[in-house]
Design a protein around this motif. Sequence first.
Motif, mmCIF file in Angstrom:
data_model
loop_
_atom_site.group_PDB
_atom_site.id
_atom_site.type_symbol
_atom_site.label_atom_id
_atom_site.label_comp_id
_atom_site.label_asym_id
_atom_site.label_seq_id
_atom_site.Cartn_x
_atom_site.Cartn_y
_atom_site.Cartn_z
ATOM 1 N N ASN A 14 -5.397 1.982 -24.256
ATOM 2 C CA ASN A 14 -5.705 3.071 -23.333
ATOM 3 C C ASN A 14 -4.650 3.204 -22.244
ATOM 4 O OD1 ASN A 14 -8.305 3.641 -24.457
ATOM 5 N ND2 ASN A 14 -9.120 1.875 -23.362
ATOM 6 N N LYS A 15 -4.477 4.419 -21.760
ATOM 7 C CA LYS A 15 -3.700 4.643 -20.544
ATOM 8 C C LYS A 15 -4.655 4.456 -19.373
ATOM 9 C CE LYS A 15 -0.398 7.910 -22.455
ATOM 10 N NZ LYS A 15 0.179 9.257 -22.336
ATOM 11 N N VAL A 16 -4.151 3.887 -18.296
ATOM 12 C CA VAL A 16 -4.970 3.648 -17.107
ATOM 13 C C VAL A 16 -4.314 4.343 -15.919
ATOM 14 C CG1 VAL A 16 -5.949 1.903 -15.561
ATOM 15 C CG2 VAL A 16 -5.774 1.432 -18.020
ATOM 16 N N LYS A 17 -5.083 5.192 -15.260
ATOM 17 C CA LYS A 17 -4.610 5.877 -14.058
ATOM 18 C C LYS A 17 -4.942 5.011 -12.851
ATOM 19 C CE LYS A 17 -4.784 10.224 -11.531
ATOM 20 N NZ LYS A 17 -5.394 11.560 -11.465
ATOM 21 N N ILE A 18 -3.961 4.861 -11.972
ATOM 22 C CA ILE A 18 -4.094 4.069 -10.755
ATOM 23 C C ILE A 18 -3.883 5.022 -9.583
ATOM 24 C CG2 ILE A 18 -3.125 2.160 -9.418
ATOM 25 C CD1 ILE A 18 -1.910 1.198 -12.205
ATOM 26 N N THR A 19 -4.870 5.147 -8.702
ATOM 27 C CA THR A 19 -4.783 6.088 -7.587
ATOM 28 C C THR A 19 -5.061 5.366 -6.273
ATOM 29 O OG1 THR A 19 -5.597 7.854 -9.023
ATOM 30 C CG2 THR A 19 -5.638 8.272 -6.650
ATOM 31 N N ALA A 20 -4.186 5.570 -5.291
ATOM 32 C CA ALA A 20 -4.399 5.025 -3.944
ATOM 33 C C ALA A 20 -5.443 5.893 -3.244
ATOM 34 C CB ALA A 20 -3.094 5.022 -3.158
ATOM 35 N N VAL A 21 -6.624 5.316 -2.988
ATOM 36 C CA VAL A 21 -7.723 6.104 -2.436
ATOM 37 C C VAL A 21 -8.039 5.790 -0.973
ATOM 38 C CG1 VAL A 21 -8.803 6.542 -4.673
ATOM 39 C CG2 VAL A 21 -9.466 4.521 -3.363
ATOM 40 N N ARG A 22 -7.504 4.706 -0.448
ATOM 41 C CA ARG A 22 -7.721 4.394 0.966
ATOM 42 C C ARG A 22 -6.620 3.459 1.454
ATOM 43 N NH1 ARG A 22 -13.470 3.249 2.939
ATOM 44 N NH2 ARG A 22 -13.406 5.494 2.736
ATOM 45 N N ASP A 74 -2.398 -7.368 0.964
ATOM 46 C CA ASP A 74 -1.815 -7.309 2.303
ATOM 47 C C ASP A 74 -2.952 -7.306 3.324
ATOM 48 O OD1 ASP A 74 -0.708 -6.560 4.780
ATOM 49 O OD2 ASP A 74 0.780 -5.260 3.856
ATOM 50 N N GLY A 75 -3.128 -8.384 4.024
ATOM 51 C CA GLY A 75 -4.216 -8.504 4.985
ATOM 52 C C GLY A 75 -4.033 -7.665 6.231
ATOM 53 N N PHE A 76 -2.830 -7.144 6.478
ATOM 54 C CA PHE A 76 -2.557 -6.330 7.661
ATOM 55 C C PHE A 76 -2.703 -4.835 7.388
ATOM 56 C CE2 PHE A 76 0.186 -10.131 8.314
ATOM 57 C CZ PHE A 76 -0.508 -10.666 9.385
ATOM 58 N N ARG A 77 -2.347 -4.389 6.188
ATOM 59 C CA ARG A 77 -2.418 -2.965 5.839
ATOM 60 C C ARG A 77 -2.790 -2.798 4.367
ATOM 61 N NH1 ARG A 77 2.385 -4.748 7.010
ATOM 62 N NH2 ARG A 77 2.447 -4.022 9.139
ATOM 63 N N PRO A 78 -4.027 -3.200 4.012
ATOM 64 C CA PRO A 78 -4.438 -3.121 2.606
ATOM 65 C C PRO A 78 -4.591 -1.693 2.106
ATOM 66 C CG PRO A 78 -6.296 -3.726 3.978
ATOM 67 C CD PRO A 78 -5.082 -3.719 4.867
ATOM 68 N N VAL A 79 -4.306 -1.519 0.832
ATOM 69 C CA VAL A 79 -4.483 -0.240 0.154
ATOM 70 C C VAL A 79 -5.496 -0.479 -0.958
ATOM 71 C CG1 VAL A 79 -3.370 1.580 -1.201
ATOM 72 C CG2 VAL A 79 -2.102 0.442 0.643
ATOM 73 N N SER A 80 -6.492 0.420 -1.054
ATOM 74 C CA SER A 80 -7.486 0.347 -2.132
ATOM 75 C C SER A 80 -7.080 1.305 -3.241
ATOM 76 C CB SER A 80 -8.872 0.726 -1.614
ATOM 77 O OG SER A 80 -9.317 -0.233 -0.671
ATOM 78 N N PHE A 81 -7.161 0.817 -4.471
ATOM 79 C CA PHE A 81 -6.761 1.577 -5.649
ATOM 80 C C PHE A 81 -7.948 1.749 -6.583
ATOM 81 C CE2 PHE A 81 -3.000 -0.636 -4.172
ATOM 82 C CZ PHE A 81 -2.023 0.345 -4.203
ATOM 83 N N TYR A 82 -8.130 2.972 -7.070
ATOM 84 C CA TYR A 82 -9.135 3.233 -8.095
ATOM 85 C C TYR A 82 -8.425 3.233 -9.432
ATOM 86 C CZ TYR A 82 -12.870 5.521 -10.705
ATOM 87 O OH TYR A 82 -13.837 5.821 -11.627
ATOM 88 N N ILE A 91 3.271 3.323 0.239
ATOM 89 C CA ILE A 91 2.359 4.019 -0.672
ATOM 90 C C ILE A 91 1.630 5.107 0.100
ATOM 91 C CG2 ILE A 91 0.235 3.770 -2.025
ATOM 92 C CD1 ILE A 91 1.281 1.013 -2.861
ATOM 93 N N LEU A 92 1.524 6.272 -0.504
ATOM 94 C CA LEU A 92 0.855 7.413 0.128
ATOM 95 C C LEU A 92 -0.568 7.554 -0.387
ATOM 96 C CD1 LEU A 92 3.773 9.991 -0.236
ATOM 97 C CD2 LEU A 92 3.195 8.610 1.776
ATOM 98 N N LEU A 93 -1.468 7.932 0.494
ATOM 99 C CA LEU A 93 -2.848 8.190 0.112
ATOM 100 C C LEU A 93 -2.862 9.288 -0.948
ATOM 101 C CD1 LEU A 93 -5.725 7.346 0.805
ATOM 102 C CD2 LEU A 93 -5.781 9.207 2.457
ATOM 103 N N GLY A 94 -3.552 9.068 -2.045
ATOM 104 C CA GLY A 94 -3.616 10.032 -3.142
ATOM 105 C C GLY A 94 -2.524 9.851 -4.189
ATOM 106 N N GLN A 95 -1.540 9.040 -3.905
ATOM 107 C CA GLN A 95 -0.467 8.788 -4.867
ATOM 108 C C GLN A 95 -1.055 8.131 -6.107
ATOM 109 O OE1 GLN A 95 2.697 6.503 -3.123
ATOM 110 N NE2 GLN A 95 4.049 6.771 -4.864
ATOM 111 N N SER A 96 -0.536 8.491 -7.273
ATOM 112 C CA SER A 96 -1.069 7.900 -8.497
ATOM 113 C C SER A 96 0.048 7.563 -9.478
ATOM 114 C CB SER A 96 -2.107 8.820 -9.144
ATOM 115 O OG SER A 96 -1.514 10.020 -9.556
ATOM 116 N N TRP A 97 -0.290 6.677 -10.397
ATOM 117 C CA TRP A 97 0.607 6.210 -11.437
ATOM 118 C C TRP A 97 -0.190 6.113 -12.726
ATOM 119 C CZ3 TRP A 97 -0.177 4.231 -6.688
ATOM 120 C CH2 TRP A 97 0.900 4.149 -5.816
#
Length: 101
Positions: A2-10, A87-95, A31-37
């Motif tokens: 499968n292909k897996v989409k990774i999106t920065a959501v927060r 990153d404990g200082f500026r974490p990014v959540s990915f869906y 990384i920008l909010l909403g950016q995806s791979w």
Amino acid sequence: MNKVKITAVRKSEYPDLMARYENPNLHACDILLGQSWISEDGRRPEGMCEPAWDSMREFVEALARGEGNFFDGWMKNPMSAMISCNDGFRPVSFYLEVLEG
């Protein structure tokens, strides 16, 4: 596989922790909010932050193999996961989600 989409959501940032514990950082997360791979064959997509990838790699690989339902029903969509970078200082959540087709 499968292909897996990774999106920065927060994106979060903790200035109090940064001031107290972090040395000056010349290259903060870009990384920008909403950016995806798109991950193909469970591989790290080009341009994906390596430390963030290290946090999610096992989940992406499992989803790419068709596995899911992590932690017995954790996610509403069993073929997805919500993962944060370490990153404990500026974490990014990915869906992470399996793409159909």
